[in-house]
Each structure stands twice: as C-alpha cells, then as structure tokens.
Design a protein around this motif. Structure first.
Motif, short mmCIF file in Angstrom:
data_model
loop_
_atom_site.label_atom_id
_atom_site.label_comp_id
_atom_site.label_asym_id
_atom_site.label_seq_id
_atom_site.Cartn_x
_atom_site.Cartn_y
_atom_site.Cartn_z
N ASP A 1 0.86 -1.18 0.00
CA ASP A 1 0.00 0.00 0.00
C ASP A 1 0.90 1.24 0.00
O ASP A 1 1.58 1.50 1.00
CB ASP A 1 -0.88 -0.01 1.25
N PRO A 2 0.94 2.01 -1.06
CA PRO A 2 1.86 3.16 -1.11
C PRO A 2 1.55 4.23 -0.07
O PRO A 2 2.44 5.01 0.30
CB PRO A 2 1.67 3.70 -2.54
N GLU A 3 0.31 4.29 0.41
CA GLU A 3 -0.05 5.28 1.41
C GLU A 3 0.38 4.86 2.82
O GLU A 3 0.68 5.70 3.67
CB GLU A 3 -1.57 5.53 1.40
N GLU B 1 0.48 0.89 9.50
CA GLU B 1 0.58 1.56 10.80
C GLU B 1 -0.73 2.23 11.21
O GLU B 1 -1.00 2.43 12.39
CB GLU B 1 1.72 2.57 10.77
N ALA B 2 -1.56 2.60 10.21
CA ALA B 2 -2.81 3.29 10.49
C ALA B 2 -4.00 2.60 9.83
O ALA B 2 -5.04 3.21 9.61
CB ALA B 2 -2.72 4.76 10.04
N ALA C 1 15.87 -3.16 3.24
CA ALA C 1 16.28 -2.59 1.94
C ALA C 1 15.07 -2.14 1.15
O ALA C 1 15.08 -1.07 0.51
CB ALA C 1 17.08 -3.63 1.15
N PHE C 2 14.01 -2.93 1.18
CA PHE C 2 12.75 -2.59 0.51
C PHE C 2 12.21 -1.28 1.07
O PHE C 2 11.81 -0.37 0.31
CB PHE C 2 11.77 -3.74 0.76
N HIS D 1 10.29 4.63 3.37
CA HIS D 1 9.42 4.48 4.54
C HIS D 1 10.06 3.47 5.49
O HIS D 1 10.13 2.29 5.16
CB HIS D 1 8.04 4.00 4.11
N PRO D 2 10.53 3.91 6.65
CA PRO D 2 11.23 2.98 7.56
C PRO D 2 10.32 1.87 8.06
O PRO D 2 9.11 2.04 8.18
CB PRO D 2 11.66 3.89 8.72
#
Length: 220
Positions: free
Chosen positions: A150-152, A157-158, A204-205, A211-212
């Motif tokens: 999911d790019p968002e 996390e949300a 790495a991804f 995005h950590p």
C-alpha cells in the motif's frame, strides 16, 4: 539409499503429470520440501514415508483465495492412497503418509501426531521463508493480481493488515511469525536464519520506498 533414490524418481514422475501447480507450488517446491525434510529429520522418522509425503502433499493445490483451500490437504491425502498402494507401501505406512499430508497444511489446522508429520510441516513452512520465501511471496501476488504494498501506508501503521490486497502485508500476517511455530529444533533454527534474511530484505525494501520499517515488524 538407492531404494529412496528410486522411490523419489517414481514419485517425481507421478506428480509431474498429476498435480495442479502454481508458481509457488510446482515440482521445484516439492524438491525443496524434500531437501528441507532431510535436513531436519530425526532418527525416528520413516524416510520412505517422509519422502512420499514430501512429494504428494500438494497433489490437490487450491488457490490461496479459494474458499475450500482448507480442504486441500485432506483431498491430497485421499488422492495419495492408490499411488502409495501401487508403490508397495504397507497399510501402516500409507496411514502415516496420509496423516503427514493432512497435517502439513496451515489452513487445515490438524495437529501433527507423528515424527514424519512434524518434520513435513516444518519442511513445507521453511520453503515460505528466506530467499525462496521472498520470491514465492511475489510470485503468488502476481498470479493473484495483488499489489506489492500500500503506497499510502506500506506497513499498516494506520490501517488493518490486508494480505488479500497487499503482498507485503502477508509477511506480518503470517510469514515472519513462522519460526515461533516450528515443531522441530532443527526446523526452528533454520527458520530463524531465513527470517533474518527476510528482515534484511525488508529493510532494503523500506529504504527504497522511503518508509522505515516499524519496530513491530523488525521483532516478529
């Protein structure tokens, strides 16, 4: 050893013609499961039973999104009986092989009662981890038309985890927790090594998409 080699040749020929395959459940997968099984087998295992179960456990392979997927291992066990009879297995060996096949499945939720069943279960799950596990994740995602992430909100996390739509979510839903579910000591050790490889890839991804990785993913 020669008898096992001959049996393996016969089994490979049978499954190559009969089994339904996808990119993650092909003949190469069966070869790897047998390799894993040998690596973690104990002295109590009947190696002929373990070999047969390794090559016959996916005779019926339903897609991951099939509502009857939880029945596939039972169906594979049923399909294996005439094959095992033709190969000269005893009734006890047939029952042991069928139980190992039935109990290997994550979705079937059947407790493994024998050494062969525990080994096969671990050997099959080991193939979902490490470098091969990474490759299989994305092969299945492509076959089912799922997005990589999911790019968002790549690491949920949300939002709720959703591995039906986002491939990387499946790592947190299932794959990264597999080492804790291993039933053999050798399988657990190998699973931890392969989990570490996946976490290295995941970092790495994450770096490449900017995005950590959340701490919850780094410590499954």
């Amino acid at each position: 050893m020669d008898k096992l080699a001959d049996l393996r040749t016969h089994l490979r020929g049978i499954v190559a013609q009969r089994m339904q395959t996808d990119p993650a459940h092909d003949l190469a997968h069966l070869d790897r499961v047998w390799r894993n099984a040998q690596a973690i087998a104990d002295d109590q295992a009947d190696m002929a039973v373990l070999l047969a179960a390794s090559y016959l456990h996916d005779l019926i392979n339903l897609p991951k999104n099939d509502p009857n997927r939880h029945l596939a291992s039972r169906q594979s066990a049923q399909e294996s009986e005439p094959i095992l009879q033709e190969l000269g297995f005893s009734d006890a060996q047939i029952q042991a092989t069928q139980h190992a096949i039935e109990a290997h499945s994550f979705s079937a939720n059947i407790p493994p009662r024998t050494s062969e069943a525990r080994i096969l279960r671990d050997a099959d799950r080991l193939d979902a981890l490490g470098a091969i596990g990474i490759a299989r994740t994305f092969a299945v995602a492509g076959a089912l038309g799922r997005d990589l992430y999911d790019p968002e909100d790549p690491f949920a996390e949300a939002r709720d985890l959703d591995d039906l739509n986002f491939s990387i979510d499946h790592w947190k839903v299932k794959l990264l927790s597999l080492p804790d579910d291993m039933l053999t000591e050798a399988g657990h050790a190998l699973a931890q090594e392969r989990q570490a490889q996946m976490l290295e890839f995941l970092r790495a991804f994450a770096d490449e998409i900017g995005h950590p990785v959340p701490d919850a993913w780094n410590s499954p």
